[in-house]
Design an enzyme around this catalytic site. Structure first.
Site, PDB file in Angstrom:
ATOM      1  CD  GLU A  58      -2.901 -11.154  -5.383  1.00 18.45           C
ATOM      2  OE1 GLU A  58      -3.153 -11.695  -6.228  1.00 18.45           O
ATOM      3  OE2 GLU A  58      -2.274 -10.096  -5.342  1.00 18.45           O
ATOM      4  NE  ARG A  77       7.956  -1.812  -4.793  1.00 15.27           N
ATOM      5  CZ  ARG A  77       7.310  -2.999  -4.753  1.00 15.27           C
ATOM      6  NH1 ARG A  77       5.906  -2.903  -4.394  1.00 15.27           N
ATOM      7  NH2 ARG A  77       7.708  -4.055  -4.725  1.00 15.27           N
ATOM      8  CE  LYS A 129       3.183 -11.196  -2.736  1.00 16.14           C
ATOM      9  NZ  LYS A 129       1.848 -11.259  -2.828  1.00 16.14           N
TER      10      LYS A 129
HETATM   11  P1  ATP Z   1       4.547  -8.377  -5.085  1.00 12.59           P
HETATM   12  O1  ATP Z   1       4.941  -7.411  -6.381  1.00 12.59           O
HETATM   13  O2  ATP Z   1       5.920  -8.922  -4.196  1.00 12.59           O
HETATM   14  O3  ATP Z   1       3.591  -9.522  -5.230  1.00 12.59           O
HETATM   15  P2  ATP Z   1       2.738  -6.855  -3.883  1.00 12.59           P
HETATM   16  O4  ATP Z   1       2.527  -5.594  -3.437  1.00 12.59           O
HETATM   17  O5  ATP Z   1       1.854  -7.471  -4.944  1.00 12.59           O
HETATM   18  O6  ATP Z   1       4.014  -7.477  -3.978  1.00 12.59           O
HETATM   19  P3  ATP Z   1       0.834  -8.068  -1.739  1.00 12.59           P
HETATM   20  O7  ATP Z   1       0.956  -9.422  -1.123  1.00 12.59           O
HETATM   21  O8  ATP Z   1      -0.207  -7.314  -2.594  1.00 12.59           O
HETATM   22  O9  ATP Z   1       2.214  -7.923  -2.663  1.00 12.59           O
HETATM   23  O10 ATP Z   1       1.551  -7.066  -0.650  1.00 12.59           O
HETATM   24  C1  ATP Z   1       1.040  -6.919   0.544  1.00 12.59           C
HETATM   25  C2  ATP Z   1       1.435  -5.680   1.131  1.00 12.59           C
HETATM   26  O11 ATP Z   1       2.872  -5.615   1.037  1.00 12.59           O
HETATM   27  C3  ATP Z   1       0.888  -4.578   0.468  1.00 12.59           C
HETATM   28  O12 ATP Z   1       0.272  -3.680   1.178  1.00 12.59           O
HETATM   29  C4  ATP Z   1       2.025  -4.031  -0.235  1.00 12.59           C
HETATM   30  O13 ATP Z   1       2.086  -2.714  -0.544  1.00 12.59           O
HETATM   31  C5  ATP Z   1       3.372  -4.384   0.640  1.00 12.59           C
HETATM   32  N1  ATP Z   1       4.513  -4.494  -0.178  1.00 12.59           N
HETATM   33  C6  ATP Z   1       4.786  -5.161  -1.199  1.00 12.59           C
HETATM   34  N2  ATP Z   1       5.920  -4.858  -1.508  1.00 12.59           N
HETATM   35  C7  ATP Z   1       6.509  -4.107  -0.676  1.00 12.59           C
HETATM   36  C8  ATP Z   1       7.752  -3.467  -0.850  1.00 12.59           C
HETATM   37  N3  ATP Z   1       8.782  -3.544  -1.580  1.00 12.59           N
HETATM   38  N4  ATP Z   1       7.915  -2.523   0.045  1.00 12.59           N
HETATM   39  C9  ATP Z   1       6.972  -2.222   0.835  1.00 12.59           C
HETATM   40  N5  ATP Z   1       5.759  -2.797   1.113  1.00 12.59           N
HETATM   41  C10 ATP Z   1       5.557  -3.609  -0.009  1.00 12.59           C
HETATM   42 MG    MG Z   2       0.177  -7.962  -5.574  1.00 14.03          MG
END
Ligand code: ATP
Ligand code: MG
Length: 606
Positions: free
Chosen positions: A71, A306, A316
């Protein structure tokens, strides 16, 4: 932009799985699908689209398709690096393609600054999404038309209805783990009524939040996500791509499976928190494939744990808070676990890839020790980083017999290899510097009264100035407060490193130094972990409270000429101190600025 690794294309990845890589459950799933030919009949039209679009295409040259779907609401962090390495790495290893897709279905939070930073981060990590007929990343907002069409189809097929309960009522009537949900009074509307209402929603005839479109599944399902989840909501917001075209937006859980299916993804890898969403993912794609809207077989979702890294936050939203509250200098502050921060800190793409490889993929949540990440950087830089001497806490050493023995004002050229272990068949580059009457040494390398076992400078003791001469300490000068202002020593002539007489005098230690004549002052930023608590945000803790007040200490060091001539991003081992990088933002020739990337494993000898 350069793409240092072989392109992530089917042709380049014709080789089958790299046998040297340890297997894991995701590899086993892919290998089983390749064996069974699960996706062998798929077609690909060269761009995302519905069933008819792909049917008109050719057999898909990509054996598998994965995707990385961030995102664009912040900068990517080390957790995303894991996900990138998994998705792009598996596609590369199995003759597939990985799509970069911006999940921009949520209109409020996106920003083109983030879009660009994500593209940069993926490319810098060494991955590439280009493929024939498509060299741009995909964006989920391009699929809004299809998502809307699919929603009308679900309504017509009796699989969705417009619910006019308040948000509060919907929540209450959903039930909980111990209590089944209660059907909405609007659940039994006819498809025609629902279609009319949904079109009114789209036409902007209803207030934000006044009604939602829900999938009609099972209000008594043990999985709460299957109790008629909302799939469209009314939200008057300007979208950064589609502007004001839409006032209704799909929910993430509805949009995501559709995005995967339109792109002909075979294996949709996500983190464990989406496990409970999988039944809906499958339900939705079954409905839309049986309706002939989407190509078959549909993608499948698989979850992995994760990354949780000690002393690090990987959210983020929380990282944004550190930036906006000025707890750090920006997203690329070298203490940030963002990819831009790690890069500025001196991390290499190779080190991050090694880290992802080493932590592997599992299905159970665990914490990875921060030292694992640091170990990967050390391992990568050990053979690559040029050595150099830098004095971080300088005190002047005067060679009192220099003028008589070497000549007044004489500067003796010295040299050392930049690489102690150059690659096979090559010779190390050579660093040049000079020694004269005055040199800088580390304050801690002199003790007026040496502790037991101390081998460095104290009156009467001899040491070698690394790459220079053997010297014998004679004493020191102090100021009125007792602070040592100068260390005094005599040079032992004919002991210059690399000359025949070098070994004539035996010493127990060699110390690092930089000549006063050619040493250059440099700002050195000594970074430490950003948090004192190993799990700063676990269990809802306020991570701001565990910020390390000493996570940055700036010192003025004196560095040898080869370091002063560094280009931004050049990495070095400052002998005995650790690995440092010329700061990619502030470093200039003539005004050097270095960041501590990681210390050396072995601390300096006694
Ligand atoms: P955040 O909470 O930091 O915004 P998110 O999962 O909402 O993380 P996205 O931009 O939606 O962020 O994530 C893109 C991809 O990265 C998704 O497939 C997500 O599962 C993966 N991802 C995010 N954080 C991690 C993590 N700590 N370990 C492994 N994969 C991750
Ligand atoms: Mg997200």
């Amino acid at each position: 932009m350069s793409h240092p690794t072989p392109a992530n294309t089917p042709a380049a990845a014709a080789a089958t799985a790299d046998a040297a890589k340890p297997s894991n459950f995701l590899r086993q799933i892919i290998e089983a699908d390749l064996d069974k030919g699960t996706y062998a009949q798929r077609r690909w039209a060269g761009s995302p689209g519905d069933a008819a679009h792909h049917a008109a295409g050719t057999p898909d040259p990509a054996k598998i398709r994965t995707r990385f779907p961030p995102e664009p609401n912040g900068y990517l962090h080390i957790g995303h690096a894991k996900s990138i390495c998994i998705n792009f790495g598996l596609a590369r290893d199995y003759g597939g393609v990985c799509h970069l897709r911006f999940d921009d279905t949520n209109p409020e939070k996106e920003d083109t600054e983030y879009v660009n930073s994500i593209i940069d981060a993926v490319q810098w990590l060494g991955f590439d999404w280009s493929q024939s007929g498509n060299d741009k990343p995909y964006q989920a907002s391009d699929y809004f038309d299809f998502m809307y069409r699919a929603a009308e189809y679900l309504i017509e097929a009796g699989h969705a209805y417009v619910d006019e309960q308040t948000i509060e009522q919907i929540r209450t009537n959903r039930g909980d783990f111990s209590k089944p949900g209660v059907n909405s009074p609007y659940r039994s509307r006819t498809p025609a009524e629902n279609l009319a209402k949904f079109r009114e929603m789209k036409a902007g005839e209803h207030e934000d939040g006044s009604m939602v479109l829900r999938a009609k599944i099972d209000m008594a399902s043990p999985n709460i996500n299957m109790r008629d989840p909302a799939i469209y909501r009314i939200r008057r917001a300007t979208h950064h791509h589609t502007g004001d075209t839409w006032c209704i937006y799909p929910m993430y859980t509805y949009a995501h499976p559709i995005e995967d299916a339109l792109e002909q993804i075979t294996h949709s890898f996500c983190t464990l928190e989406f496990e409970d969403q999988r039944p809906f993912y499958d339900w939705l794609l079954e409905r839309l494939t049986e309706g002939g809207l989407l190509a078959s077989p549909p993608p499948r979702q698989y979850e992995f744990s994760r990354l949780n890294l000690t002393y690090v936050i990987t959210s983020k939203r929380k990282l944004a808070q550190l930036v906006y509250d000025h707890k750090v200098s920006g997203w690329d502050d070298p203490r940030m676990p963002t990819i831009v921060g790690l890069r500025r800190r001196g991390y290499t793409a190779a080190a991050l890839q090694m880290f992802a490889e080493r932590i592997g993929v599992t299905k159970s949540d665990s914490w990875i020790d921060y030292s694992t990440l640091e170990g990967c950087l050390r391992e990568d830089l050990e053979l690559k980083a040029h050595r150099g001497m830098a004095v971080l806490n300088p005190v002047k050493l005067v060679l009192t017999n220099w003028d008589e023995t070497m000549g007044a004002g004489h500067l003796e050229p010295c040299s050392l290899p930049a690489l102690p272990h150059p690659p096979e068949g090559t010779e190390s580059p050579v660093r040049h510097f000079t020694i004269g009457k005055e040199v800088w040494i580390e304050r801690e390398d002199f003790e007026e009264v040496p502790p037991k076992g101390y081998k460095r400078l104290f009156p009467g003791n001899k040491v070698r100035l690394k790459g220079g001469y053997v010297i014998e300490c004679t004493g020191c000068h102090k100021d009125a407060t007792g602070k040592i202002t100068e260390v005094l020593a005599t040079v032992v002539p004919d002991t210059k490193s690399g000359t025949p007489g070098a070994d004539s005098v035996k010493v127990k230690a060699a110390i690092t130094w930089v000549g006063v004549a050619d040493g250059v002052p440099a700002e050195v930023r000594m970074y430490d972990r950003l948090f004192l608590d190993a799990q700063p945000d676990a269990g809802g803790k306020d991570f701001i409270e565990s910020l390390n007040p000493n996570s940055l200490k700036v010192v003025t060091a004196i560095v040898e000429p080869s370091l002063a001539n560094a280009k931004p991003d050049d990495k070095f081992q400052f002998e005995r101190h650790g690995y440092f990088v010329a700061d990619r933002v502030d470093h200039k020739v003539g005004k050097p600025v270095f960041n501590l990337a990681v210390g050396l494993k072995d601390s300096w000898g006694k």
